[in-house]
Design a protein around this motif. Structure first.
Motif, PDB file in Angstrom:
ATOM      1  N   THR A 122       0.844  -1.188   0.000  1.00 34.42           N
ATOM      2  CA  THR A 122       0.000   0.000   0.000  1.00 34.42           C
ATOM      3  C   THR A 122       0.882   1.241   0.000  1.00 34.42           C
ATOM      4  O   THR A 122       2.031   1.207   0.423  1.00 34.42           O
TER       5      THR A 122
ATOM      6  N   ARG B  59       1.287   8.465   7.914  1.00 33.37           N
ATOM      7  CA  ARG B  59       1.441   7.129   7.330  1.00 33.37           C
ATOM      8  C   ARG B  59       1.073   6.049   8.345  1.00 33.37           C
ATOM      9  O   ARG B  59       0.582   4.980   7.986  1.00 33.37           O
TER      10      ARG B  59
ATOM     11  N   LEU C 289      -5.109   6.782  -1.358  1.00 31.04           N
ATOM     12  CA  LEU C 289      -4.420   5.546  -0.984  1.00 31.04           C
ATOM     13  C   LEU C 289      -4.378   4.621  -2.186  1.00 31.04           C
ATOM     14  O   LEU C 289      -5.320   4.592  -2.984  1.00 31.04           O
TER      15      LEU C 289
ATOM     16  N   ALA D 122      -6.820   0.853   1.995  1.00 30.32           N
ATOM     17  CA  ALA D 122      -6.121   0.247   0.849  1.00 30.32           C
ATOM     18  C   ALA D 122      -5.989  -1.261   1.030  1.00 30.32           C
ATOM     19  O   ALA D 122      -6.154  -2.035   0.082  1.00 30.32           O
ATOM     20  N   ARG D 123      -5.717  -1.690   2.262  1.00 32.43           N
ATOM     21  CA  ARG D 123      -5.613  -3.143   2.505  1.00 32.43           C
ATOM     22  C   ARG D 123      -6.951  -3.830   2.246  1.00 32.43           C
ATOM     23  O   ARG D 123      -6.998  -4.953   1.720  1.00 32.43           O
TER      24      ARG D 123
ATOM     25  N   ARG E 281      -5.997   4.893   8.587  1.00 35.40           N
ATOM     26  CA  ARG E 281      -6.631   5.198   7.303  1.00 35.40           C
ATOM     27  C   ARG E 281      -6.045   4.289   6.203  1.00 35.40           C
ATOM     28  O   ARG E 281      -6.733   3.930   5.264  1.00 35.40           O
ATOM     29  N   GLU E 282      -4.790   3.921   6.366  1.00 36.15           N
ATOM     30  CA  GLU E 282      -4.096   3.050   5.401  1.00 36.15           C
ATOM     31  C   GLU E 282      -4.832   1.734   5.187  1.00 36.15           C
ATOM     32  O   GLU E 282      -4.710   1.090   4.132  1.00 36.15           O
ATOM     33  N   THR E 283      -5.613   1.325   6.186  1.00 32.60           N
ATOM     34  CA  THR E 283      -6.288   0.029   6.071  1.00 32.60           C
ATOM     35  C   THR E 283      -7.370   0.018   4.985  1.00 32.60           C
ATOM     36  O   THR E 283      -7.799  -1.049   4.568  1.00 32.60           O
TER      37      THR E 283
ATOM     38  N   CYS F 272      -3.358   0.526  -3.481  1.00 35.03           N
ATOM     39  CA  CYS F 272      -3.002  -0.845  -3.136  1.00 35.03           C
ATOM     40  C   CYS F 272      -2.560  -1.544  -4.417  1.00 35.03           C
ATOM     41  O   CYS F 272      -3.269  -1.478  -5.428  1.00 35.03           O
TER      42      CYS F 272
ATOM     43  N   GLY G 116       0.331   5.741   0.623  1.00 36.45           N
ATOM     44  CA  GLY G 116      -0.614   6.819   0.906  1.00 36.45           C
ATOM     45  C   GLY G 116      -0.627   7.255   2.354  1.00 36.45           C
ATOM     46  O   GLY G 116      -0.263   6.486   3.245  1.00 36.45           O
ATOM     47  N   GLU G 117      -1.033   8.495   2.571  1.00 35.24           N
ATOM     48  CA  GLU G 117      -1.131   9.082   3.906  1.00 35.24           C
ATOM     49  C   GLU G 117      -2.589   9.400   4.209  1.00 35.24           C
ATOM     50  O   GLU G 117      -3.394   9.562   3.302  1.00 35.24           O
ATOM     51  N   SER G 118      -2.872   9.535   5.503  1.00 32.36           N
ATOM     52  CA  SER G 118      -4.262   9.698   5.927  1.00 32.36           C
ATOM     53  C   SER G 118      -4.946  10.909   5.280  1.00 32.36           C
ATOM     54  O   SER G 118      -6.093  10.823   4.855  1.00 32.36           O
TER      55      SER G 118
END
Ligand code: EPS
Length: 388
Positions: A7, A129, A16, A137-138, A133-135, A18, A9-11
């Motif tokens: 992934t 980072r 973001l 993309a997951r 929020r990154e989740t 993936c 991207g930042e919040s």
């Protein structure tokens, strides 16, 4: 062939990304499958103001044509609508205006050690980072992994079993059907009474300026026996699942099946006895092992539980130190969620889906989804596995 998920991207940055690399060609996908999981990740009583801004939707930048995978890396993008409010503070390029640095690290967050390690003076360079929020993309990548697994007869669900000290009654024999309405519970809990108690607990602690942790459980049904291996520590699937689920922001402990409880039991009560029936083949009457023995799947439902700590951004901040002056100070106070255990369950599904999809790729290979299915069928016949 292994599967890779990366992934970026930042919040509060533009968005973001993936990249999921290693799936076969010919896998049918629907945009809705991804968007549904993205929306489910935004759910849950205890979410803060940010979720009123975001409407997470996937945009495909590569790897899919007319609803089918092409076999190359799949690039998925989720836009941060909030970036419109952060364009100066989070612009990838220099801006005219002076942007104030953040110097107040939050205990429990990546803030302090991140600035030390990376030689940075602005906590925002770390927290953006580190943010969960990154989740999003997951979860986008996990939804694609789930579509692959569904083709192989695997289905993955999650539910919340504890919020702070409020626990749902234990339910051992859950089936996929039991999860049909789990997202209707505001805390994604299967028990109606526990749901009410959990919502009340979130309201009570939120009013007291507290954040809340808890436990979610992920179950995967229809997993073929023999994914992973006993032959080396790196191949053991329990280890791979632990790493993937522990990597979710704020997760501090993971157990497989009754992994915590069996430590307090004598051996005779800790294992799942083996039986054989001409119709069923080998089977077990219990599943304390959570579907894994010797680092390999047994064919029983995979059960993974994860404990989440209370979120470290507090509306009544903890004591900290100003990293510019070294003077005592209150930690950064930001808009925040008070409880994200229900959302973390959806992220847990994505990580379990990724690890399982990777294990299927390693074991069965194949360039086209039909090759994977053929290899899986041949193996199922060889071990005479009757899908439960
Ligand atoms: C987060 C802080 C909050 C959360 C965020 C994770 O965001 P904000 O600072 O914009 O209010 O809402 O989670 C998400 C945005 C999300 O999509 O899950 C943090 O500091 O980790």
């Amino acid at each position: 062939m292994a599967l890779r998920l990366t992934t970026a991207g930042e919040s509060h940055g533009p968005g973001l990304t993936c990249i999921l690399e290693g799936l076969p060609a010919g896998l049918r996908l629907e945009q809705d499958q991804v968007n549904r999981d993205l929306a489910r990740r935004q759910l849950g009583h205890g979410r803060g103001g940010r979720m009123k801004i975001e409407r997470d939707q996937v945009e495909v930048m590569g790897g899919i044509r007319h609803g089918r995978t092409l076999g190359g890396p799949i690039a998925l993008q989720v836009t941060n609508r909030d970036y419109a409010n952060w364009e100066e503070r989070m612009n990838p390029w220099p801006v005219e205006t002076a942007v104030a640095e953040v110097h107040l690290p939050r205990p429990g967050h990546a803030d302090l050690v991140g600035t030390q390690k990376y030689g940075l003076t602005d906590v925002r360079d770390i927290l953006e980072r580190a943010s969960a929020r990154e989740t999003a993309a997951r979860v986008a990548g996990g939804a694609v992994a789930k579509a692959f697994l569904r083709e192989l007869g695997v289905r993955i669900f999650s539910h919340v079993i504890q919020i702070t000290s409020v626990r749902a009654p234990r339910q051992d024999d859950l089936t996929p059907e039991d999860f049909a309405a789990v997202d209707d519970s505001p805390v994604r809990c299967l028990d109606p009474e526990a749901t009410i108690a959990m919502v009340a607990e979130i309201d009570r602690l939120r009013k007291a300026n507290e954040s809340l942790g808890g436990v979610f459980e992920v179950r995967a049904f229809g997993v073929v026996p023999g994914l992973g291996s006993h032959i080396s520590w790196e191949e053991r699937l329990d280890g791979r699942l632990g790493q993937a689920v522990l990597s979710i922001q704020a997760i501090k402990a993971v157990s497989i099946g009754d992994g915590i409880e069996v430590a307090g039991l004598p051996g005779s009560q800790a294992h799942d006895e083996i039986f054989y029936d001409d119709d069923r083949g080998y089977y077990r009457q219990t599943n304390r092992a959570g579907g894994l023995e010797g680092g390999m799947t047994t064919g029983d439902p995979l059960v993974v539980r994860a404990s989440m700590k209370p979120l470290p951004t507090l509306t009544k901040p903890l004591r900290s130190v100003d990293i510019a002056t070294h003077e005592p100070a209150e930690a950064l106070r930001e808009r925040t969620d008070s409880c994200t255990v229900p959302a973390a369950g959806v992220v847990g599904e994505a990580m379990v889906a990724f690890v399982l999809a990777d294990a299927y790729r390693r074991k069965f290979g194949g360039d086209h989804i039909d090759d994977v299915r053929a290899a899986l069928n041949a193996y199922e016949e060889r071990i005479e596995w009757r899908r439960p």
